[in-house]
Design a protein around this motif. Structure first.
Motif, PDB file in Angstrom:
ATOM      1  N   ASP A 235      -2.636  -4.640  13.013  1.00 22.83           N
ATOM      2  CA  ASP A 235      -1.381  -4.059  12.500  1.00 22.83           C
ATOM      3  C   ASP A 235      -1.666  -3.013  11.426  1.00 22.83           C
ATOM      4  O   ASP A 235      -1.086  -1.937  11.412  1.00 22.83           O
ATOM      5  N   ARG A 236      -2.545  -3.367  10.506  1.00 23.88           N
ATOM      6  CA  ARG A 236      -2.899  -2.439   9.405  1.00 23.88           C
ATOM      7  C   ARG A 236      -3.515  -1.164   9.944  1.00 23.88           C
ATOM      8  O   ARG A 236      -3.247  -0.077   9.458  1.00 23.88           O
ATOM      9  N   PHE A 237      -4.376  -1.320  10.937  1.00 19.34           N
ATOM     10  CA  PHE A 237      -5.035  -0.157  11.526  1.00 19.34           C
ATOM     11  C   PHE A 237      -3.981   0.804  12.087  1.00 19.34           C
ATOM     12  O   PHE A 237      -4.043   2.011  11.857  1.00 19.34           O
ATOM     13  N   VAL A 238      -2.994   0.229  12.786  1.00 21.22           N
ATOM     14  CA  VAL A 238      -1.957   1.075  13.386  1.00 21.22           C
ATOM     15  C   VAL A 238      -1.143   1.783  12.296  1.00 21.22           C
ATOM     16  O   VAL A 238      -0.863   2.980  12.397  1.00 21.22           O
ATOM     17  N   GLN A 239      -0.807   1.046  11.225  1.00 21.24           N
ATOM     18  CA  GLN A 239      -0.068   1.666  10.106  1.00 21.24           C
ATOM     19  C   GLN A 239      -0.843   2.852   9.544  1.00 21.24           C
ATOM     20  O   GLN A 239      -0.294   3.933   9.337  1.00 21.24           O
ATOM     21  N   ASN A 240      -2.125   2.622   9.282  1.00 16.19           N
ATOM     22  CA  ASN A 240      -2.954   3.681   8.708  1.00 16.19           C
ATOM     23  C   ASN A 240      -3.118   4.851   9.667  1.00 16.19           C
ATOM     24  O   ASN A 240      -3.077   6.009   9.270  1.00 16.19           O
ATOM     25  N   LEU A 241      -3.278   4.511  10.934  1.00 15.24           N
ATOM     26  CA  LEU A 241      -3.433   5.534  11.970  1.00 15.24           C
ATOM     27  C   LEU A 241      -2.210   6.455  11.981  1.00 15.24           C
ATOM     28  O   LEU A 241      -2.332   7.685  12.014  1.00 15.24           O
ATOM     29  N   ARG A 242      -1.015   5.860  11.931  1.00 16.77           N
ATOM     30  CA  ARG A 242       0.216   6.660  11.965  1.00 16.77           C
ATOM     31  C   ARG A 242       0.330   7.538  10.728  1.00 16.77           C
ATOM     32  O   ARG A 242       0.748   8.682  10.803  1.00 16.77           O
ATOM     33  N   ARG A 243      -0.057   6.976   9.579  1.00 16.48           N
ATOM     34  CA  ARG A 243       0.023   7.728   8.331  1.00 16.48           C
ATOM     35  C   ARG A 243      -0.888   8.962   8.392  1.00 16.48           C
ATOM     36  O   ARG A 243      -0.496  10.051   8.011  1.00 16.48           O
TER      37      ARG A 243
END
Ligand SMILES: [Zn+2]
Ligand SMILES: [Zn+2]
Length: 537
Positions: A235-243
Protein backbone atom coordinates in the motif's frame (compact mmCIF):
# COMPACT_ATOMS: atom_id res chain seq x y z
CA UNK A 1 -9.72 -58.33 -21.48
CA UNK A 2 -9.16 -58.82 -17.78
CA UNK A 3 -12.14 -58.13 -15.55
CA UNK A 4 -11.58 -56.71 -12.06
CA UNK A 5 -14.21 -59.01 -10.55
CA UNK A 6 -12.32 -62.03 -11.82
CA UNK A 7 -11.33 -63.67 -8.56
CA UNK A 8 -8.66 -65.71 -10.33
CA UNK A 9 -6.63 -62.54 -10.87
CA UNK A 10 -3.79 -62.01 -8.44
CA UNK A 11 -4.53 -59.30 -5.89
CA UNK A 12 -1.68 -57.12 -7.09
CA UNK A 13 -3.04 -57.05 -10.65
CA UNK A 14 -6.51 -56.14 -9.44
CA UNK A 15 -5.15 -53.36 -7.29
CA UNK A 16 -3.13 -51.90 -10.12
CA UNK A 17 -6.37 -51.17 -12.00
CA UNK A 18 -7.57 -47.58 -11.59
CA UNK A 19 -10.79 -47.01 -9.65
CA UNK A 20 -13.57 -46.12 -12.08
CA UNK A 21 -14.56 -43.28 -9.76
CA UNK A 22 -11.05 -41.76 -9.88
CA UNK A 23 -11.09 -42.01 -13.65
CA UNK A 24 -14.39 -40.14 -13.69
CA UNK A 25 -12.85 -37.28 -11.70
CA UNK A 26 -9.90 -37.19 -14.11
CA UNK A 27 -12.25 -37.09 -17.09
CA UNK A 28 -14.27 -34.31 -15.46
CA UNK A 29 -11.06 -32.32 -14.98
CA UNK A 30 -10.10 -32.83 -18.64
CA UNK A 31 -13.47 -31.46 -19.69
CA UNK A 32 -13.11 -28.44 -17.42
CA UNK A 33 -16.03 -29.57 -15.27
CA UNK A 34 -16.07 -28.43 -11.63
CA UNK A 35 -15.33 -31.49 -9.50
CA UNK A 36 -16.81 -30.08 -6.29
CA UNK A 37 -20.08 -28.56 -7.49
CA UNK A 38 -22.41 -26.97 -4.95
CA UNK A 39 -26.05 -28.01 -5.30
CA UNK A 40 -28.54 -25.15 -4.93
CA UNK A 41 -32.31 -25.28 -5.04
CA UNK A 42 -33.69 -22.88 -7.62
CA UNK A 43 -37.31 -21.93 -7.17
CA UNK A 44 -38.99 -20.48 -10.26
CA UNK A 45 -41.65 -18.10 -8.95
CA UNK A 46 -43.28 -17.82 -12.37
CA UNK A 47 -43.96 -21.53 -12.84
CA UNK A 48 -43.82 -22.49 -9.16
CA UNK A 49 -41.45 -25.36 -9.89
CA UNK A 50 -38.14 -25.97 -8.23
CA UNK A 51 -35.02 -27.64 -9.46
CA UNK A 52 -31.66 -28.55 -8.01
CA UNK A 53 -28.87 -26.91 -9.96
CA UNK A 54 -25.15 -27.46 -9.59
CA UNK A 55 -23.10 -24.29 -9.46
CA UNK A 56 -19.33 -24.46 -9.84
CA UNK A 57 -17.42 -24.26 -6.56
CA UNK A 58 -15.45 -21.32 -7.95
CA UNK A 59 -12.21 -22.36 -6.27
CA UNK A 60 -9.70 -19.62 -6.78
CA UNK A 61 -6.29 -20.21 -5.35
CA UNK A 62 -6.40 -23.67 -3.89
CA UNK A 63 -5.94 -26.62 -6.13
CA UNK A 64 -8.86 -28.55 -4.68
CA UNK A 65 -10.78 -27.99 -7.88
CA UNK A 66 -8.30 -27.54 -10.74
CA UNK A 67 -10.93 -26.77 -13.42
CA UNK A 68 -12.39 -23.85 -11.42
CA UNK A 69 -8.93 -22.63 -10.44
CA UNK A 70 -7.90 -22.70 -14.10
CA UNK A 71 -11.00 -20.82 -15.17
CA UNK A 72 -10.32 -18.14 -12.58
CA UNK A 73 -6.75 -17.85 -13.75
CA UNK A 74 -7.96 -17.25 -17.33
CA UNK A 75 -10.35 -14.57 -16.11
CA UNK A 76 -7.58 -12.85 -14.20
CA UNK A 77 -5.36 -12.90 -17.28
CA UNK A 78 -8.15 -11.29 -19.31
CA UNK A 79 -8.61 -8.66 -16.61
CA UNK A 80 -4.87 -7.94 -16.52
CA UNK A 81 -4.65 -7.60 -20.31
CA UNK A 82 -7.73 -5.39 -20.48
CA UNK A 83 -6.39 -2.62 -18.26
CA UNK A 84 -2.67 -2.52 -18.78
CA UNK A 85 -2.44 -0.29 -21.84
CA UNK A 86 -5.80 1.43 -21.69
CA UNK A 87 -5.83 4.54 -23.91
CA UNK A 88 -8.94 6.20 -22.48
CA UNK A 89 -9.96 6.86 -18.88
CA UNK A 90 -12.08 4.02 -17.54
CA UNK A 91 -15.61 5.01 -16.61
CA UNK A 92 -16.19 3.81 -13.09
CA UNK A 93 -19.81 3.62 -12.08
CA UNK A 94 -20.69 1.79 -8.88
CA UNK A 95 -23.00 -1.19 -9.35
CA UNK A 96 -26.57 -0.72 -8.33
CA UNK A 97 -27.21 -1.95 -4.80
CA UNK A 98 -28.79 -5.39 -4.51
CA UNK A 99 -31.56 -6.48 -2.21
CA UNK A 100 -29.29 -7.85 0.49
CA UNK A 101 -27.29 -4.63 0.53
CA UNK A 102 -30.40 -2.47 0.82
CA UNK A 103 -31.77 -4.69 3.57
CA UNK A 104 -28.53 -4.43 5.56
CA UNK A 105 -28.50 -0.65 5.36
CA UNK A 106 -32.15 -0.46 6.47
CA UNK A 107 -31.37 -2.78 9.35
CA UNK A 108 -28.40 -0.61 10.23
CA UNK A 109 -30.70 2.46 10.28
CA UNK A 110 -32.96 0.81 12.88
CA UNK A 111 -30.01 0.20 15.16
CA UNK A 112 -28.73 3.73 14.67
CA UNK A 113 -32.11 5.02 15.90
CA UNK A 114 -32.08 2.65 18.89
CA UNK A 115 -28.59 3.76 19.80
CA UNK A 116 -29.48 7.43 19.61
CA UNK A 117 -32.53 6.84 21.83
CA UNK A 118 -30.43 4.91 24.37
CA UNK A 119 -27.82 7.63 24.44
CA UNK A 120 -30.48 10.29 25.00
CA UNK A 121 -31.92 8.28 27.89
CA UNK A 122 -28.45 7.98 29.39
CA UNK A 123 -28.39 4.20 28.95
CA UNK A 124 -25.33 2.08 28.31
CA UNK A 125 -24.78 1.77 24.56
CA UNK A 126 -21.93 -0.77 24.64
CA UNK A 127 -24.05 -3.62 23.37
CA UNK A 128 -25.70 -1.58 20.65
CA UNK A 129 -22.29 -0.30 19.58
CA UNK A 130 -21.04 -3.86 19.27
CA UNK A 131 -24.02 -4.78 17.07
CA UNK A 132 -23.50 -1.69 14.93
CA UNK A 133 -19.81 -2.50 14.48
CA UNK A 134 -20.79 -6.01 13.43
CA UNK A 135 -23.37 -4.66 10.98
CA UNK A 136 -20.84 -2.29 9.46
CA UNK A 137 -18.58 -5.26 8.85
CA UNK A 138 -21.48 -7.15 7.26
CA UNK A 139 -22.16 -4.14 5.06
CA UNK A 140 -18.59 -4.21 3.81
CA UNK A 141 -18.67 -7.99 3.45
CA UNK A 142 -21.77 -7.62 1.26
CA UNK A 143 -19.67 -5.71 -1.23
CA UNK A 144 -20.28 -2.10 -0.20
CA UNK A 145 -17.36 0.21 0.30
CA UNK A 146 -16.81 2.59 3.19
CA UNK A 147 -19.07 3.38 6.13
CA UNK A 148 -22.74 4.40 5.99
CA UNK A 149 -21.88 7.46 8.07
CA UNK A 150 -18.99 8.40 5.82
CA UNK A 151 -15.74 9.26 7.52
CA UNK A 152 -17.02 10.27 10.95
CA UNK A 153 -15.32 7.80 13.28
CA UNK A 154 -12.65 9.71 15.12
CA UNK A 155 -9.23 8.38 14.32
CA UNK A 156 -7.15 7.49 17.33
CA UNK A 157 -5.11 10.59 17.95
CA UNK A 158 -1.50 9.85 17.31
CA UNK A 159 1.55 11.65 18.51
CA UNK A 160 3.67 13.28 15.82
CA UNK A 161 6.29 10.60 16.18
CA UNK A 162 3.82 7.82 15.56
CA UNK A 163 2.52 9.34 12.36
CA UNK A 164 3.66 7.48 9.27
CA UNK A 165 5.87 10.05 7.67
CA UNK A 166 6.35 10.32 3.97
CA UNK A 167 9.84 9.49 2.81
CA UNK A 168 11.94 12.09 1.11
CA UNK A 169 11.08 11.61 -2.54
CA UNK A 170 10.67 13.86 -5.55
CA UNK A 171 7.06 14.93 -6.03
CA UNK A 172 5.30 15.85 -9.25
CA UNK A 173 2.21 18.03 -9.47
CA UNK A 174 -0.86 15.77 -9.41
CA UNK A 175 -2.85 15.53 -12.64
CA UNK A 176 -6.26 13.89 -12.75
CA UNK A 177 -5.56 11.04 -15.08
CA UNK A 178 -4.99 7.32 -14.72
CA UNK A 179 -3.22 7.09 -18.07
CA UNK A 180 0.51 7.19 -18.54
CA UNK A 181 2.41 9.31 -21.01
CA UNK A 182 2.49 8.36 -24.68
CA UNK A 183 5.35 8.82 -27.11
CA UNK A 184 5.22 9.49 -30.82
CA UNK A 185 7.67 7.61 -32.95
CA UNK A 186 9.19 8.97 -36.15
CA UNK A 187 7.01 6.45 -37.98
CA UNK A 188 3.94 8.37 -36.78
CA UNK A 189 2.94 5.59 -34.39
CA UNK A 190 1.90 6.26 -30.80
CA UNK A 191 3.70 4.23 -28.18
CA UNK A 192 2.15 3.49 -24.82
CA UNK A 193 4.92 2.19 -22.61
CA UNK A 194 4.16 0.52 -19.30
CA UNK A 195 6.10 -1.14 -16.53
CA UNK A 196 6.48 -4.58 -15.02
CA UNK A 197 8.01 -4.35 -11.55
CA UNK A 198 9.11 -7.10 -9.18
CA UNK A 199 9.58 -6.22 -5.51
CA UNK A 200 11.17 -8.56 -3.01
CA UNK A 201 11.64 -8.57 0.76
CA UNK A 202 15.15 -8.27 2.26
CA UNK A 203 17.46 -11.14 3.06
CA UNK A 204 17.05 -12.95 6.38
CA UNK A 205 20.15 -15.07 5.87
CA UNK A 206 21.80 -16.93 2.99
CA UNK A 207 19.62 -19.55 1.30
CA UNK A 208 20.29 -22.44 -1.05
CA UNK A 209 17.48 -24.37 -2.82
CA UNK A 210 14.85 -22.60 -0.77
CA UNK A 211 16.36 -23.36 2.66
CA UNK A 212 18.75 -21.38 4.88
CA UNK A 213 22.38 -22.50 4.84
CA UNK A 214 22.57 -21.72 8.54
CA UNK A 215 19.08 -22.01 10.06
CA UNK A 216 20.26 -20.69 13.44
CA UNK A 217 21.47 -17.46 11.86
CA UNK A 218 18.33 -17.01 9.74
CA UNK A 219 16.16 -14.15 11.05
CA UNK A 220 12.84 -16.01 11.35
CA UNK A 221 11.22 -13.36 13.52
CA UNK A 222 11.85 -10.67 10.93
CA UNK A 223 10.74 -12.99 8.12
CA UNK A 224 7.51 -13.76 10.03
CA UNK A 225 6.72 -10.10 10.78
CA UNK A 226 7.55 -9.03 7.23
CA UNK A 227 5.16 -11.64 5.84
CA UNK A 228 2.42 -10.57 8.27
CA UNK A 229 2.64 -6.91 7.26
CA UNK A 230 3.62 -7.28 3.60
CA UNK A 231 0.32 -5.95 2.23
CA UNK A 232 0.75 -2.69 4.18
CA UNK A 233 4.17 -2.19 2.61
CA UNK A 234 2.63 -2.66 -0.84
CA UNK A 235 0.00 0.00 0.00
CA UNK A 236 2.78 2.43 0.96
CA UNK A 237 4.65 1.71 -2.24
CA UNK A 238 1.57 2.57 -4.29
CA UNK A 239 1.02 5.81 -2.33
CA UNK A 240 4.62 6.86 -2.90
CA UNK A 241 4.51 5.80 -6.53
CA UNK A 242 1.46 8.01 -7.17
CA UNK A 243 3.05 10.95 -5.38
CA UNK A 244 6.22 10.72 -7.46
CA UNK A 245 4.48 9.96 -10.75
CA UNK A 246 2.02 12.82 -10.39
CA UNK A 247 -0.94 10.85 -11.73
CA UNK A 248 -3.39 8.27 -10.45
CA UNK A 249 -1.20 5.26 -11.25
CA UNK A 250 -3.15 2.01 -11.79
CA UNK A 251 -1.80 -1.47 -11.24
CA UNK A 252 -2.55 -5.18 -11.41
CA UNK A 253 -0.32 -7.10 -9.02
CA UNK A 254 0.12 -10.66 -7.84
CA UNK A 255 1.65 -11.69 -4.52
CA UNK A 256 3.58 -14.87 -5.09
CA UNK A 257 5.71 -17.21 -3.03
CA UNK A 258 9.45 -17.30 -3.42
CA UNK A 259 11.36 -20.51 -2.94
CA UNK A 260 12.61 -19.25 0.43
CA UNK A 261 8.88 -19.07 1.37
CA UNK A 262 8.71 -15.28 1.55
CA UNK A 263 6.02 -13.39 -0.37
CA UNK A 264 7.07 -11.17 -3.25
CA UNK A 265 5.22 -9.00 -5.69
CA UNK A 266 4.86 -8.75 -9.46
CA UNK A 267 3.15 -5.61 -10.58
CA UNK A 268 1.93 -4.49 -13.99
CA UNK A 269 1.81 -0.69 -13.90
CA UNK A 270 -0.03 1.48 -16.43
CA UNK A 271 2.26 4.19 -17.69
CA UNK A 272 5.96 4.59 -17.22
CA UNK A 273 8.53 6.19 -14.94
CA UNK A 274 12.30 6.18 -15.16
CA UNK A 275 13.71 2.91 -13.85
CA UNK A 276 15.93 4.77 -11.38
CA UNK A 277 12.89 6.49 -9.88
CA UNK A 278 11.08 3.19 -9.28
CA UNK A 279 14.19 1.89 -7.51
CA UNK A 280 14.40 5.09 -5.48
CA UNK A 281 10.73 4.75 -4.45
CA UNK A 282 11.20 1.12 -3.45
CA UNK A 283 14.27 1.99 -1.39
CA UNK A 284 12.51 4.87 0.39
CA UNK A 285 9.28 2.99 1.12
CA UNK A 286 8.73 1.56 4.57
CA UNK A 287 5.85 0.78 6.91
CA UNK A 288 5.89 1.14 10.68
CA UNK A 289 3.71 -1.21 12.69
CA UNK A 290 2.45 0.78 15.69
CA UNK A 291 1.39 -2.13 17.83
CA UNK A 292 2.29 -2.75 21.48
CA UNK A 293 5.46 -4.76 22.15
CA UNK A 294 5.38 -8.49 21.45
CA UNK A 295 8.91 -9.41 22.43
CA UNK A 296 8.73 -9.79 26.19
CA UNK A 297 6.75 -12.90 27.15
CA UNK A 298 4.67 -12.22 30.29
CA UNK A 299 2.42 -15.27 30.32
CA UNK A 300 3.13 -18.80 29.16
CA UNK A 301 2.67 -22.45 30.13
CA UNK A 302 0.32 -22.73 33.14
CA UNK A 303 0.76 -19.07 33.97
CA UNK A 304 -2.03 -17.71 31.78
CA UNK A 305 -4.38 -14.74 32.10
CA UNK A 306 -7.81 -15.77 33.37
CA UNK A 307 -11.15 -14.61 32.03
CA UNK A 308 -13.72 -12.95 34.26
CA UNK A 309 -17.19 -12.25 32.88
CA UNK A 310 -17.93 -8.57 32.68
CA UNK A 311 -14.31 -7.62 33.30
CA UNK A 312 -12.08 -9.37 30.79
CA UNK A 313 -8.68 -11.02 31.25
CA UNK A 314 -6.87 -10.74 34.59
CA UNK A 315 -3.33 -11.42 35.72
CA UNK A 316 -3.72 -14.81 37.52
CA UNK A 317 -1.20 -13.87 40.24
CA UNK A 318 -2.31 -10.34 41.12
CA UNK A 319 -5.91 -10.24 39.93
CA UNK A 320 -5.12 -7.04 38.03
CA UNK A 321 -7.08 -6.45 34.83
CA UNK A 322 -4.80 -6.56 31.80
CA UNK A 323 -4.76 -3.47 29.60
CA UNK A 324 -7.27 -3.65 26.76
CA UNK A 325 -6.14 -3.25 23.17
CA UNK A 326 -7.19 0.39 23.12
CA UNK A 327 -5.45 1.13 26.42
CA UNK A 328 -2.27 -0.55 25.24
CA UNK A 329 -2.26 1.62 22.12
CA UNK A 330 -2.86 4.75 24.20
CA UNK A 331 0.25 4.09 26.28
CA UNK A 332 2.46 4.16 23.20
CA UNK A 333 3.96 7.58 23.80
CA UNK A 334 6.55 9.88 22.23
CA UNK A 335 9.39 7.55 23.15
CA UNK A 336 7.73 4.39 21.92
CA UNK A 337 9.28 2.45 19.08
CA UNK A 338 7.18 0.75 16.43
CA UNK A 339 6.82 -3.01 16.96
CA UNK A 340 8.16 -3.54 13.48
CA UNK A 341 9.44 -1.62 10.49
CA UNK A 342 9.15 -3.33 7.14
CA UNK A 343 11.03 -2.42 3.96
CA UNK A 344 11.71 -3.99 0.59
CA UNK A 345 15.00 -5.69 -0.14
CA UNK A 346 17.57 -4.39 -2.59
CA UNK A 347 16.41 -6.71 -5.33
CA UNK A 348 14.09 -4.55 -7.46
CA UNK A 349 13.43 -5.49 -11.04
CA UNK A 350 11.96 -2.96 -13.46
CA UNK A 351 11.08 -3.85 -17.02
CA UNK A 352 9.64 -1.54 -19.66
CA UNK A 353 6.83 -3.14 -21.66
CA UNK A 354 5.07 -1.97 -24.81
CA UNK A 355 1.40 -2.69 -25.43
CA UNK A 356 0.66 -5.69 -27.58
CA UNK A 357 4.18 -7.08 -27.70
CA UNK A 358 5.17 -10.66 -26.88
CA UNK A 359 6.88 -9.19 -23.81
CA UNK A 360 3.54 -7.99 -22.50
CA UNK A 361 2.02 -11.45 -22.97
CA UNK A 362 4.98 -13.03 -21.24
CA UNK A 363 4.49 -10.73 -18.21
CA UNK A 364 0.79 -11.52 -18.02
CA UNK A 365 1.58 -15.23 -18.01
CA UNK A 366 4.14 -14.60 -15.32
CA UNK A 367 1.64 -12.66 -13.23
CA UNK A 368 -0.83 -15.51 -13.22
CA UNK A 369 1.67 -18.35 -13.04
CA UNK A 370 1.39 -19.11 -9.35
CA UNK A 371 -2.19 -18.04 -8.81
CA UNK A 372 -3.41 -21.55 -8.28
CA UNK A 373 -0.75 -22.20 -5.66
CA UNK A 374 -0.67 -21.02 -2.06
CA UNK A 375 2.40 -19.41 -0.50
CA UNK A 376 3.22 -22.70 1.26
CA UNK A 377 2.98 -24.51 -2.08
CA UNK A 378 6.36 -23.15 -3.16
CA UNK A 379 7.70 -26.16 -1.28
CA UNK A 380 9.56 -28.41 -3.67
CA UNK A 381 13.11 -28.32 -2.38
CA UNK A 382 12.96 -31.47 -0.31
CA UNK A 383 13.67 -32.12 3.34
CA UNK A 384 15.68 -28.98 4.12
CA UNK A 385 12.95 -26.76 2.75
CA UNK A 386 10.25 -28.65 4.70
CA UNK A 387 12.21 -28.06 7.90
CA UNK A 388 12.53 -24.42 6.89
CA UNK A 389 8.72 -24.21 6.57
CA UNK A 390 8.30 -25.79 10.00
CA UNK A 391 10.65 -23.23 11.58
CA UNK A 392 8.78 -20.44 9.83
CA UNK A 393 5.49 -21.76 11.25
CA UNK A 394 7.05 -21.92 14.72
CA UNK A 395 8.12 -18.29 14.39
CA UNK A 396 4.58 -17.35 13.38
CA UNK A 397 2.92 -19.34 16.12
CA UNK A 398 3.19 -16.64 18.81
CA UNK A 399 3.37 -13.58 16.57
CA UNK A 400 0.19 -11.51 16.84
CA UNK A 401 -1.39 -11.57 13.38
CA UNK A 402 -3.96 -8.83 14.05
CA UNK A 403 -5.34 -6.73 16.92
CA UNK A 404 -7.80 -9.54 17.69
CA UNK A 405 -5.15 -12.31 17.81
CA UNK A 406 -5.21 -14.36 21.07
CA UNK A 407 -1.39 -14.18 21.06
CA UNK A 408 -1.60 -10.72 22.65
CA UNK A 409 -2.37 -12.43 25.97
CA UNK A 410 1.17 -13.84 25.94
CA UNK A 411 2.47 -10.27 26.02
CA UNK A 412 0.06 -9.11 28.73
CA UNK A 413 -2.54 -7.38 26.56
CA UNK A 414 -6.20 -8.20 26.08
CA UNK A 415 -6.81 -8.74 22.37
CA UNK A 416 -9.28 -6.40 20.70
CA UNK A 417 -12.83 -7.78 21.19
CA UNK A 418 -11.51 -10.21 23.82
CA UNK A 419 -13.76 -13.15 24.65
CA UNK A 420 -13.44 -16.17 26.93
CA UNK A 421 -11.43 -19.21 25.81
CA UNK A 422 -8.63 -17.36 24.00
CA UNK A 423 -5.27 -19.13 24.09
CA UNK A 424 -1.94 -17.85 22.77
CA UNK A 425 -0.52 -20.15 20.11
CA UNK A 426 -4.02 -21.27 19.14
CA UNK A 427 -5.04 -18.45 16.84
CA UNK A 428 -7.20 -19.69 13.98
CA UNK A 429 -6.22 -16.77 11.75
CA UNK A 430 -5.16 -17.62 8.18
CA UNK A 431 -1.70 -16.09 8.67
CA UNK A 432 -0.63 -18.86 11.06
CA UNK A 433 -1.52 -21.67 8.66
CA UNK A 434 1.05 -23.67 6.68
CA UNK A 435 -0.50 -22.73 3.34
CA UNK A 436 -0.25 -19.00 4.07
CA UNK A 437 3.00 -18.74 6.06
CA UNK A 438 2.24 -15.29 7.43
CA UNK A 439 0.68 -13.69 4.39
CA UNK A 440 -3.09 -13.76 4.76
CA UNK A 441 -3.88 -10.96 2.34
CA UNK A 442 -5.29 -11.13 -1.15
CA UNK A 443 -3.12 -12.70 -3.81
CA UNK A 444 -4.31 -10.44 -6.61
CA UNK A 445 -4.33 -6.71 -6.02
CA UNK A 446 -6.08 -4.65 -8.66
CA UNK A 447 -6.48 -0.89 -8.38
CA UNK A 448 -9.99 0.44 -8.77
CA UNK A 449 -9.50 2.16 -12.09
CA UNK A 450 -7.52 -0.62 -13.75
CA UNK A 451 -10.14 -1.50 -16.32
CA UNK A 452 -13.73 -0.72 -17.07
CA UNK A 453 -14.78 -4.11 -15.89
CA UNK A 454 -15.07 -5.99 -12.66
CA UNK A 455 -14.23 -9.66 -12.47
CA UNK A 456 -17.94 -10.44 -12.53
CA UNK A 457 -18.24 -8.56 -15.80
CA UNK A 458 -15.35 -10.49 -17.29
CA UNK A 459 -17.20 -13.66 -16.31
CA UNK A 460 -20.32 -12.35 -18.01
CA UNK A 461 -18.26 -11.67 -21.15
CA UNK A 462 -17.26 -15.30 -21.40
CA UNK A 463 -20.79 -16.48 -20.83
CA UNK A 464 -22.10 -14.19 -23.52
CA UNK A 465 -19.43 -15.42 -25.91
CA UNK A 466 -20.29 -19.07 -25.42
CA UNK A 467 -24.02 -18.50 -25.69
CA UNK A 468 -23.58 -16.44 -28.85
CA UNK A 469 -21.44 -19.18 -30.33
CA UNK A 470 -24.25 -21.60 -29.56
CA UNK A 471 -26.69 -19.34 -31.32
CA UNK A 472 -28.57 -18.42 -28.17
CA UNK A 473 -29.04 -14.83 -27.20
CA UNK A 474 -27.89 -14.09 -23.68
CA UNK A 475 -31.04 -12.33 -22.65
CA UNK A 476 -30.78 -10.97 -19.14
CA UNK A 477 -33.33 -13.03 -17.26
CA UNK A 478 -35.69 -11.36 -14.84
CA UNK A 479 -33.57 -11.07 -11.67
CA UNK A 480 -36.64 -11.60 -9.49
CA UNK A 481 -37.79 -14.75 -11.25
CA UNK A 482 -35.66 -17.21 -9.31
CA UNK A 483 -35.12 -17.68 -5.62
CA UNK A 484 -32.01 -19.63 -4.69
CA UNK A 485 -31.87 -21.65 -1.51
CA UNK A 486 -29.11 -23.79 -0.03
CA UNK A 487 -29.72 -27.52 -0.04
CA UNK A 488 -29.26 -29.15 3.37
CA UNK A 489 -26.49 -31.74 3.64
CA UNK A 490 -27.85 -35.23 3.03
CA UNK A 491 -30.92 -34.00 1.10
CA UNK A 492 -32.21 -37.05 -0.76
CA UNK A 493 -33.02 -34.95 -3.83
CA UNK A 494 -29.34 -34.39 -4.48
CA UNK A 495 -27.93 -37.15 -6.65
CA UNK A 496 -24.60 -38.73 -5.74
CA UNK A 497 -21.61 -36.66 -6.85
CA UNK A 498 -20.51 -39.29 -9.37
CA UNK A 499 -23.88 -39.12 -11.17
CA UNK A 500 -23.75 -35.33 -11.26
CA UNK A 501 -20.20 -35.40 -12.63
CA UNK A 502 -21.22 -37.87 -15.34
CA UNK A 503 -24.06 -35.56 -16.35
CA UNK A 504 -21.80 -32.51 -16.46
CA UNK A 505 -19.24 -34.32 -18.58
CA UNK A 506 -22.00 -35.39 -20.97
CA UNK A 507 -23.34 -31.85 -21.12
CA UNK A 508 -19.87 -30.49 -21.82
CA UNK A 509 -19.33 -33.00 -24.63
CA UNK A 510 -22.61 -32.00 -26.22
CA UNK A 511 -21.61 -28.32 -26.10
CA UNK A 512 -18.21 -29.02 -27.52
CA UNK A 513 -19.68 -31.00 -30.40
CA UNK A 514 -22.17 -28.24 -31.09
CA UNK A 515 -19.44 -25.59 -31.04
CA UNK A 516 -17.32 -27.62 -33.43
CA UNK A 517 -20.26 -27.99 -35.76
CA UNK A 518 -20.84 -24.21 -35.72
CA UNK A 519 -17.17 -23.59 -36.38
CA UNK A 520 -17.19 -26.02 -39.29
CA UNK A 521 -20.30 -24.39 -40.71
CA UNK A 522 -18.72 -20.92 -40.36
CA UNK A 523 -15.53 -22.14 -42.02
CA UNK A 524 -17.61 -23.67 -44.80
CA UNK A 525 -19.40 -20.37 -45.38
CA UNK A 526 -16.10 -18.58 -45.53
CA UNK A 527 -14.81 -21.14 -48.00
CA UNK A 528 -17.84 -20.78 -50.25
CA UNK A 529 -17.50 -17.00 -50.00
CA UNK A 530 -13.91 -17.31 -51.19
CA UNK A 531 -15.04 -19.62 -53.98
CA UNK A 532 -17.71 -17.09 -54.92
CA UNK A 533 -15.20 -14.25 -55.16
CA UNK A 534 -12.93 -16.60 -57.09
CA UNK A 535 -15.68 -17.29 -59.60
CA UNK A 536 -16.59 -13.61 -59.83
CA UNK A 537 -13.02 -12.68 -60.65
ZN1 LIG B 1 -14.95 -26.24 -8.84
ZN1 LIG C 1 -3.33 -14.70 15.10
Amino acid sequence: MTHPHDRALPRAVRQAMPMARDVLVEVAKLHGVCIRPIPLKRLDIVTGTSEIIDVPCGATLDSKCPPCAKRNKQLRKAQCREGWHLDAEPAITPDEANEEQRWLVEFRADYQAQREAAEKAGDDTTELDAIITGLDEEINAAGMRGNVLGRTTAKRSRSTKRRQDAPDLPKRKMTHTTLGRTFHGTDGKTYRPSLFVTLTLPSYGKVRDGAPIDPDAYDYRRAARDALHFSKLVDRFVQNLRRVAGYDVQYFAAVEPQKRLAPHLHMAIRGTLPRAEIKQIAAATYHQVWWPQADEVLFEGDHMPVWQDGTGYLNPATGEVLPTWGEALDTLDEDAEPLHVIRFGEQVDVQGVLAGTPDADQCIRYLSKYLTKSIGDALDGGQAQKQHATRMLDALRYEPCSPTCPNWLRYGIQPKDAKPGMKPGRCRGKAHKPEHLGYAGRRILVSRKWSNKTLAEHKQDRRTWVLEALGQADKPSDPHRYVWRPVPVGDSNVLPLAVRLLRSVHERQRWRAHLRELEARAAGQELSAIEDTGRAA
